[in-house]
Motif scaffolding. Structure first.
Motif, PDB file in Angstrom:
ATOM      1  N   ALA A 197      -4.251   8.826   4.189  1.00  0.00           N
ATOM      2  CA  ALA A 197      -3.594  10.086   3.839  1.00  0.00           C
ATOM      3  C   ALA A 197      -4.004  11.185   4.818  1.00  0.00           C
ATOM      4  CB  ALA A 197      -3.966  10.496   2.418  1.00  0.00           C
ATOM      5  N   GLU A 255      -5.242   1.684  -3.428  1.00  0.00           N
ATOM      6  CA  GLU A 255      -5.549   3.110  -3.546  1.00  0.00           C
ATOM      7  C   GLU A 255      -6.553   3.543  -2.485  1.00  0.00           C
ATOM      8  OE1 GLU A 255      -6.920   3.684  -7.525  1.00  0.00           O
ATOM      9  OE2 GLU A 255      -4.912   3.467  -8.395  1.00  0.00           O
ATOM     10  N   THR A 306       2.268  -2.874   4.312  1.00  0.00           N
ATOM     11  CA  THR A 306       2.080  -3.978   3.380  1.00  0.00           C
ATOM     12  C   THR A 306       1.055  -4.927   3.981  1.00  0.00           C
ATOM     13  OG1 THR A 306       4.368  -3.804   2.640  1.00  0.00           O
ATOM     14  CG2 THR A 306       3.220  -5.851   2.131  1.00  0.00           C
ATOM     15  N   ALA A 312      -4.730   3.667   0.863  1.00  0.00           N
ATOM     16  CA  ALA A 312      -3.787   4.791   0.884  1.00  0.00           C
ATOM     17  C   ALA A 312      -4.528   6.115   1.034  1.00  0.00           C
ATOM     18  CB  ALA A 312      -2.950   4.791  -0.393  1.00  0.00           C
ATOM     19  N   VAL A 325       0.848  -1.195   0.000  1.00  0.00           N
ATOM     20  CA  VAL A 325       0.000   0.000   0.000  1.00  0.00           C
ATOM     21  C   VAL A 325       0.881   1.243   0.000  1.00  0.00           C
ATOM     22  CG1 VAL A 325      -1.728   1.304   1.297  1.00  0.00           C
ATOM     23  CG2 VAL A 325      -1.871  -1.184   1.171  1.00  0.00           C
ATOM     24  N   SER A 326       1.882   1.245   0.852  1.00  0.00           N
ATOM     25  CA  SER A 326       2.848   2.335   0.945  1.00  0.00           C
ATOM     26  C   SER A 326       4.135   1.721   1.474  1.00  0.00           C
ATOM     27  CB  SER A 326       2.333   3.427   1.884  1.00  0.00           C
ATOM     28  OG  SER A 326       2.341   2.968   3.221  1.00  0.00           O
ATOM     29  N   PRO A 327       5.242   2.468   1.448  1.00  0.00           N
ATOM     30  CA  PRO A 327       6.488   1.883   1.990  1.00  0.00           C
ATOM     31  C   PRO A 327       6.365   1.455   3.450  1.00  0.00           C
ATOM     32  CG  PRO A 327       6.961   3.880   0.743  1.00  0.00           C
ATOM     33  CD  PRO A 327       5.467   3.760   0.822  1.00  0.00           C
TER      34      PRO A 327
END
Length: 140
Positions: free
Chosen positions: A101, A94, A10, A97, A5-7
């Motif tokens: 955000a 997405e 996961t 994420a 999903v992002s660094p």
């Protein structure tokens, strides 16, 4: 296959559950015989990879899409089940994420500059004059 999903986040493949069904999309007669629609579900409420803050944020922001803390994403755009699986994973990544955000800063109201206000009023006067010239002369 784990979902990146992002660094920092996961989602392990063991937390994702899949369902396949017949798609109503393109494919002609092929669509009546194959289970090409892919649905992936992820239980946010019981996920081990989320911190308490992340879990609370996702449960609040995705509240309308959740059923008992589970978010489900479906893809049936393609004829291939494999391609629909990839699309469903991308949509889920997405969605998560976006849910994690940070909120955008509130817009501060600003005042028009004196020059822009003058130009706006001048344009209105010119437009008014143009429309006045289109009218028939009065019989006074």
């Amino acid at each position: 296959m784990d979902l990146l999903v992002s660094p920092a986040l996961t989602i392990p493949a063991s937390e994702l559950s899949w369902r396949f069904s017949r798609s109503s999309g393109p494919g002609g007669q092929h669509v009546n015989t194959s289970d090409s629609r892919a649905s992936v579900s992820w239980n946010i409420a019981e996920s081990a990879v989320l911190s308490d803050n992340q879990r609370e944020l996702l449960l609040t922001r995705l509240q309308r899409r959740l059923i008992d803390g589970v978010v489900t994403v479906t893809a049936s755009e393609q004829r291939s089940q494999l391609r629909n699986r990839e699309i469903a994973l991308t949509k889920l990544a997405e969605l998560v994420a976006d849910g994690l955000a940070p909120e955008a800063a509130l817009r501060r109201k600003t005042k028009r500059t004196r020059g822009s206000n003058f130009r706006r009023l001048d344009a209105k006067k010119q437009r008014s004059a143009t429309k006045q010239q289109r009218q028939r002369p009065s019989a006074d």
